[in-house]
Design an enzyme around this catalytic site. Structure first.
Site, short mmCIF file in Angstrom:
data_model
loop_
_atom_site.label_atom_id
_atom_site.label_comp_id
_atom_site.label_asym_id
_atom_site.label_seq_id
_atom_site.Cartn_x
_atom_site.Cartn_y
_atom_site.Cartn_z
N ARG A 82 0.46 -1.44 0.02
CA ARG A 82 -0.12 -0.16 0.24
C ARG A 82 1.05 1.34 0.10
O ARG A 82 1.46 1.20 1.12
CB ARG A 82 -1.29 -0.17 1.26
N HIS A 128 -3.11 11.29 0.35
CA HIS A 128 -2.57 11.00 1.89
C HIS A 128 -2.30 12.43 2.67
O HIS A 128 -0.98 11.84 2.56
CB HIS A 128 -1.69 9.97 1.92
N GLU A 175 -7.49 8.56 5.87
CA GLU A 175 -7.94 9.02 7.52
C GLU A 175 -9.08 10.60 7.36
O GLU A 175 -8.51 11.59 7.40
CB GLU A 175 -6.77 9.41 8.27
N ASN A 314 -8.38 2.33 9.16
CA ASN A 314 -6.87 2.12 9.81
C ASN A 314 -6.84 2.06 11.72
O ASN A 314 -8.06 3.13 12.45
CB ASN A 314 -6.19 3.55 9.27
N TYR A 316 -4.84 1.92 15.59
CA TYR A 316 -3.65 1.12 16.47
C TYR A 316 -3.47 0.91 17.81
O TYR A 316 -3.40 0.41 18.19
CB TYR A 316 -2.90 3.27 16.16
N GLU A 380 -3.93 0.71 8.00
CA GLU A 380 -3.05 0.77 8.29
C GLU A 380 -3.27 -0.32 9.95
O GLU A 380 -4.51 0.07 10.82
CB GLU A 380 -2.83 1.97 9.09
C1 GBH Z 1 -2.26 7.76 10.84
O1 GBH Z 1 -2.49 8.03 11.31
C2 GBH Z 1 -1.92 7.97 9.18
O2 GBH Z 1 -2.02 7.38 8.66
C3 GBH Z 1 0.15 7.89 9.03
O3 GBH Z 1 0.58 8.65 8.18
C4 GBH Z 1 1.18 7.83 10.32
O4 GBH Z 1 2.35 7.55 9.98
C5 GBH Z 1 0.76 7.31 11.23
O5 GBH Z 1 -0.45 6.83 11.35
C6 GBH Z 1 1.38 6.85 12.67
O6 GBH Z 1 1.22 8.00 13.52
O7 GBH Z 1 -5.50 13.78 18.50
O8 GBH Z 1 -3.42 15.49 18.33
O9 GBH Z 1 -3.64 13.47 19.90
C7 GBH Z 1 -2.77 7.48 13.11
C8 GBH Z 1 -3.81 7.26 13.76
C9 GBH Z 1 -5.13 9.42 14.63
C10 GBH Z 1 -2.83 8.64 15.39
C11 GBH Z 1 -5.12 10.68 15.23
C12 GBH Z 1 -3.43 10.00 16.39
C13 GBH Z 1 -4.71 10.62 17.71
C14 GBH Z 1 -3.83 12.51 17.31
N1 GBH Z 1 -3.76 9.22 14.40
N2 GBH Z 1 -4.17 10.05 16.40
S1 GBH Z 1 -4.41 14.13 18.41
#
Ligand code: GBH
Length: 549
Positions: A82, A128, A175, A314, A316, A380
């Site tokens: 991807r 992106h 996202e 996606n 985490y 992701e």
């Molecule tokens: C992904 O987003 C991205 O698609 C990717 O580009 C990136 O490198 C990867 O994650 C790792 O970070 O409210 O300011 O505390 C992750 C999704 C959603 C993670 C918002 C952080 C909290 C931000 N993100 N989240 S905040």
């Protein structure tokens, strides 16, 4: 042990797996090949915007080193990769009347062809986060619905026309929550607009994120309409959107905290998923925002509803949710990782927002499948080991907390599929490489491959081996594929980089894989892949299995 336990339940042979990246995070070469600026170029160069003060000018230099990235993918035995296209490499000024850059097209054509030659399925994200700067300068990008929808659909059409003969898996947007909230609300991502005047001289966090999100949904939907009406019949691909969203758990079993967890999901996920899969914004968002939430016309809604062929997920982490607070972007709930008894939800990552809680991954798959009834592609998922950037190379390659993370989610994945009956069809780990982690600069490392930014050499971490081996053992028909033990340099032992020489070792497998290239792809036909292995590869597999590697 590399030996395959045949009694173990498997994922179907069509299950796609691999690793993910994004253009601005890896390409660098921002002023090369006719590329126009993106909103991240100057933003990342502005003092104070990234944690280490570094920018995306070089990143992992993948504009130049992409063949080495492909060698890694081959060595990991992936089925798919991807990656995202840089809009301003393809249309430097971004707009529907602006010229297309043939150099930009060629860069991606070469990459796509090389993937197919290696039997790797390209899984392509159109957007992106790297909006052409010119579109921001002209009309404020996502804040101008009519202009951005027209320009985005035009850009998408160019991509379908030029790459769609070979690309059969499209993601329109990565996202939308992050695009809207981080770019126009919190102001931590480009273009960095916010009501916080310490951060930005322009912006209104109470209105702009909802407007930007609305434009993103419509741009996605009209691009999908164009694909379905003008390209799908002859190209035969799939297209959808991918949403970020972490599992939300009530802090305790009080009714207000149970409701809070749902409110968190309504804004994190429902904001985009409800219109796209169910046909309207979540009632809670309407209640929370009143007339600050834009509305769709009847005609728009028809285009938006059912505009994604699958659910792109996606994810985490998991948040414990408490009712209260003013943060609309979290549905007016508070997030914590500390349980009522004072314990932590799971091991802490390098970034504050991420702890490892694999149960949440399985819960989220179930929630999304039950609510939206779509096949799920996990596009992701990954973990940043705490302080990895300050470790020695040898230490960093032994990334046990990341291995532990992937051990948990892969178990959650197979349980969701086998025990819960969730239809999951793909899994991409984030990320193939350590890379430009947006506002974190290069401090936070998400790669399964270590990148030494002084030399740009790549070194597989233990997690790369874990993920590769797991999928090779758990996807039907992958048993005879080259195992990672014979492929990946034993980096943790010798800390050897992937060099040109190594690359030629992988050629043996590249060559064997080339036999199974989907030759019919160019004319829209699918030719079943053969699992052919060169005699040498067979012997190597046999030996490594025998040795218990
Ligand atoms: C992904 O987003 C991205 O698609 C990717 O580009 C990136 O490198 C990867 O994650 C790792 O970070 O409210 O300011 O505390 C992750 C999704 C959603 C993670 C918002 C952080 C909290 C931000 N993100 N989240 S905040």
């Amino acid at each position: 042990m590399a030996t395959t336990n045949t009694s173990q339940p498997k994922l179907s042979k069509d299950f796609l797996w691999g690793f993910a990246t994004a253009s601005f995070q890896i390409e660098g070469s921002t002023d090369v090949g006719g590329r126009g600026k993106s909103i991240w170029d100057d933003f990342s160069r502005t003092p104070g915007k990234t944690m280490d003060g570094r920018n995306g000018d070089v990143a992992t230099d993948s504009f130049n080193l992409w063949r080495e990235d492909l060698d890694l993918l081959v060595s990991y035995g992936v089925k798919s990769y991807r990656f995202s296209l840089s809009w301003s490499r393809i249309i430097p000024l971004g707009g529907r009347d602006d010229p297309v850059s043939e150099e930009g097209i060629k860069f991606y054509n070469d990459l796509i062809d090389a993937l197919l030659e290696r039997g790797i399925t390209p899984f392509v994200t159109l957007y992106h986060w790297d909006l052409p700067q010119a579109l921001h300068d002209r009309y404020l990008g996502w804040l101008n619905k009519d202009e951005i929808v027209a320009d985005y659909v035009h850009y998408s059409r160019v991509c379908f026309e030029r790459f769609g003969d070979r690309v059969k898996h499209w993601l329109t947007m990565n996202e939308p929550w992050c695009i809207s909230v981080l770019g126009y609300g919190r102001g931590v991502f480009a273009p960095g607009r916010s009501s916080d005047r310490m951060r930005s001289s322009e912006g209104d966090s109470s209105t702009e994120p909802w407007i930007a999100g609305h434009s993103v949904i419509l741009s996605h939907a009209y691009a999908v309409k164009a694909y379905r009406e003008e390209f799908k019949a002859k190209q035969g691909g799939q297209i959808g959107i991918t949403l970020n969203g972490d599992w939300a758990m009530p802090y305790d079993d009080s009714p207000e905290n149970i409701a809070a967890a749902q409110h968190a999901l309504d804004v994190a996920i429902g904001w985009f998923a409800d219109p796209i899969y169910l046909g309207n914004y979540p009632p809670y968002m309407k209640q929370m925002l009143g007339d600050r939430l834009p509305t769709f016309t009847e005609e728009e809604l028809k285009v938006v509803k059912a505009s994604s062929d699958f659910y792109g997920m996606n994810t985490y982490t998991t948040n414990l949710c408490k009712a209260g607070g003013e943060d609309e972007f979290q549905g007016r709930t508070e997030y914590t990782f500390t349980r009522p008894d004072g314990t932590q939800l799971g091991p802490q990552a390098h970034c504050a927002w991420l702890q490892d809680y694999p149960e949440g991954f399985r819960e989220l798959l179930n929630y999304l499948y039950n609510r939206y009834h779509m096949p799920i592609y996990v596009t992701e998922n990954g973990f940043a080991v705490k302080d990895e950037h300050s470790m020695s190379l040898e230490q960093a390659l032994k990334d046990e907390p990341r291995v532990q993370y992937y051990r948990g989610v892969t178990q959650g994945l197979i349980d969701a599929v086998q025990k819960d009956g969730v239809d999951v069809r793909a899994y991409f780990a984030w990320s193939l490489l350590d890379n430009f982690e947006w506002a974190d600069g290069y401090v936070t490392r998400f790669g399964v491959t270590y990148v030494d930014y002084d030399t740009q050499k790549r070194y597989p971490k233990d997690s790369a081996k874990f993920v590769s081996k797991w999928f090779q053992e758990h996807v039907e028909g992958n048993e005879v594929a080259p195992t990672v033990t014979e492929e990946v340099p034993s980096a943790s032992a010798s800390a050897k980089p992937v060099t040109g020489k190594r690359a030629s070792t992988t050629q043996a497998n590249g060559a064997s894989k080339r036999q199974s290239v989907n030759k019919g792809a160019a004319n829209g036909k699918t030719v079943p892949k053969k699992t052919w292995k060169s005699p040498i590869a067979r012997v190597t597999t046999y030996i490594s299995t025998f040795l218990g590697l």
